[in-house]
Motif scaffolding. Structure first.
Motif, mmCIF file in Angstrom:
data_model
loop_
_atom_site.group_PDB
_atom_site.id
_atom_site.type_symbol
_atom_site.label_atom_id
_atom_site.label_comp_id
_atom_site.label_asym_id
_atom_site.label_seq_id
_atom_site.Cartn_x
_atom_site.Cartn_y
_atom_site.Cartn_z
ATOM 1 N N LEU A 119 0.700 -1.254 0.047
ATOM 2 C CA LEU A 119 -0.058 0.082 0.022
ATOM 3 C C LEU A 119 0.724 1.032 0.101
ATOM 4 C CD1 LEU A 119 -2.688 -0.817 2.671
ATOM 5 C CD2 LEU A 119 -2.881 -1.069 0.139
ATOM 6 N N ASP A 120 2.259 1.375 -0.346
ATOM 7 C CA ASP A 120 2.936 2.266 -0.175
ATOM 8 C C ASP A 120 3.049 2.898 1.157
ATOM 9 O OD1 ASP A 120 5.133 3.896 -1.563
ATOM 10 O OD2 ASP A 120 3.466 5.161 -2.300
ATOM 11 N N LEU A 121 3.099 2.033 2.236
ATOM 12 C CA LEU A 121 3.132 2.746 3.683
ATOM 13 C C LEU A 121 4.336 2.190 4.175
ATOM 14 C CD1 LEU A 121 -0.641 2.386 4.697
ATOM 15 C CD2 LEU A 121 0.656 4.339 3.744
ATOM 16 N N GLU A 122 5.450 1.829 3.680
ATOM 17 C CA GLU A 122 6.755 1.600 4.217
ATOM 18 C C GLU A 122 7.206 2.389 5.202
ATOM 19 O OE1 GLU A 122 10.786 -0.728 2.878
ATOM 20 O OE2 GLU A 122 9.779 0.367 1.304
ATOM 21 N N GLY A 123 7.606 1.947 6.366
ATOM 22 C CA GLY A 123 8.104 2.828 7.589
ATOM 23 C C GLY A 123 7.044 3.851 7.969
ATOM 24 N N GLU A 124 5.707 3.767 7.809
ATOM 25 C CA GLU A 124 4.851 4.708 8.421
ATOM 26 C C GLU A 124 3.494 3.854 8.845
ATOM 27 O OE1 GLU A 124 2.141 7.033 5.264
ATOM 28 O OE2 GLU A 124 4.224 7.213 4.594
ATOM 29 N N ARG A 125 2.536 4.670 9.554
ATOM 30 C CA ARG A 125 1.322 4.076 10.042
ATOM 31 C C ARG A 125 0.250 5.032 9.528
ATOM 32 N NH1 ARG A 125 -1.881 4.072 14.768
ATOM 33 N NH2 ARG A 125 -0.292 5.705 15.840
ATOM 34 N N ARG A 126 -0.784 4.612 9.265
ATOM 35 C CA ARG A 126 -1.869 5.502 9.133
ATOM 36 C C ARG A 126 -3.112 4.742 9.762
ATOM 37 N NH1 ARG A 126 -1.711 6.898 2.596
ATOM 38 N NH2 ARG A 126 0.535 7.797 2.565
ATOM 39 N N GLU A 127 -3.898 5.926 10.488
ATOM 40 C CA GLU A 127 -5.160 5.504 11.167
ATOM 41 C C GLU A 127 -6.269 6.518 10.668
ATOM 42 O OE1 GLU A 127 -6.251 5.055 15.936
ATOM 43 O OE2 GLU A 127 -4.070 5.248 15.232
ATOM 44 N N GLY A 128 -7.139 5.901 10.464
ATOM 45 C CA GLY A 128 -8.231 6.779 10.079
ATOM 46 C C GLY A 128 -9.576 6.015 9.631
ATOM 47 N N TRP A 129 -10.358 6.803 8.627
ATOM 48 C CA TRP A 129 -11.502 6.035 8.239
ATOM 49 C C TRP A 129 -11.684 6.374 6.575
ATOM 50 C CZ3 TRP A 129 -15.151 9.446 5.729
ATOM 51 C CH2 TRP A 129 -15.272 10.734 6.056
#
Length: 195
Positions: A119-129
């Motif tokens: 998902l192209d989220l290497e090294g990060e975190r996303r939290e949401g809706w």
């Protein structure tokens, strides 16, 4: 976009109201289903489909993955924690729960995704809706009086709003962002029990 959605909704309501809401045959009126490939992501999932009229049904599916990948020190490993709820109004070309159908679905997501390279989220975190709308096509095969299989795919739009965190310091929010997504919104191979 707003006028297009209003036009689709008006068409569906007028067509559905022109039909009787009492099933005309002894065909199944309720189905319980699960998406087999979705289990491959360790996501618990189930759905219910209700026959509304001879050619109309309402499908409500949910998926839940509670595993978050959080370590004891507060950092995150790769994870895809989420809750997905998706109602879909379906029009069947032959009769409900048999053959080809078109659907209008409205997905809603709550998520906490970390270090997901896909998902192209290497090294990060996303939290949401996220919430959106999409169109789908599918086909259902009757295997016996009570069992069937269904394949469906869909495309549409989803609006995502999320907080972004670096995985090494997941407690420190970097930004609050949003993203507009156009593309695949549904893919399923469902195993169904019909009542």
């Amino acid at each position: 976009m707003k006028n297009f959605l209003l036009l689709i909704f008006s068409f569906l309501v007028s067509t559905l109201s022109a039909q009787t809401l009492v099933p005309e045959s002894k065909a199944p009126v309720v189905g319980i289903k699960t998406n087999i490939p979705y289990w491959g992501t360790a996501t618990f999932n189930a759905g219910l489909e209700f026959r509304l009229a001879k050619k109309w049904s309402l499908d409500i599916e949910a998926g839940f993955k509670p595993f978050d990948g959080k370590n004891d020190d507060g950092t995150y490993d790769r994870s895809l924690k989420h809750l997905r709820i998706q109602p879909e109004l379906r029009y069947w070309f032959c009769e409900a729960n048999n053959g080809h159908f078109l659907g209008l679905h409205v997905p809603y997501y709550l998520y906490n995704v970390a270090d997901a390279k896909l998902l192209d989220l290497e090294g990060e975190r996303r939290e949401g809706w996220g919430a959106g709308v999409g169109l789908s096509y599918g086909y259902q095969w009757m295997l016996s009086k009570h069992w069937s299989m269904e394949a469906t795919v869909g495309v549409g739009y989803i609006y995502f709003e999320y907080d972004r965190y670096p995985c090494a310091e997941c407690g420190n929010r970097e930004t609050n962002r949003h993203k507009n997504y156009f593309g695949p919104t549904q893919a399923a191979l469902n195993f169904i029990y019909l009542f």
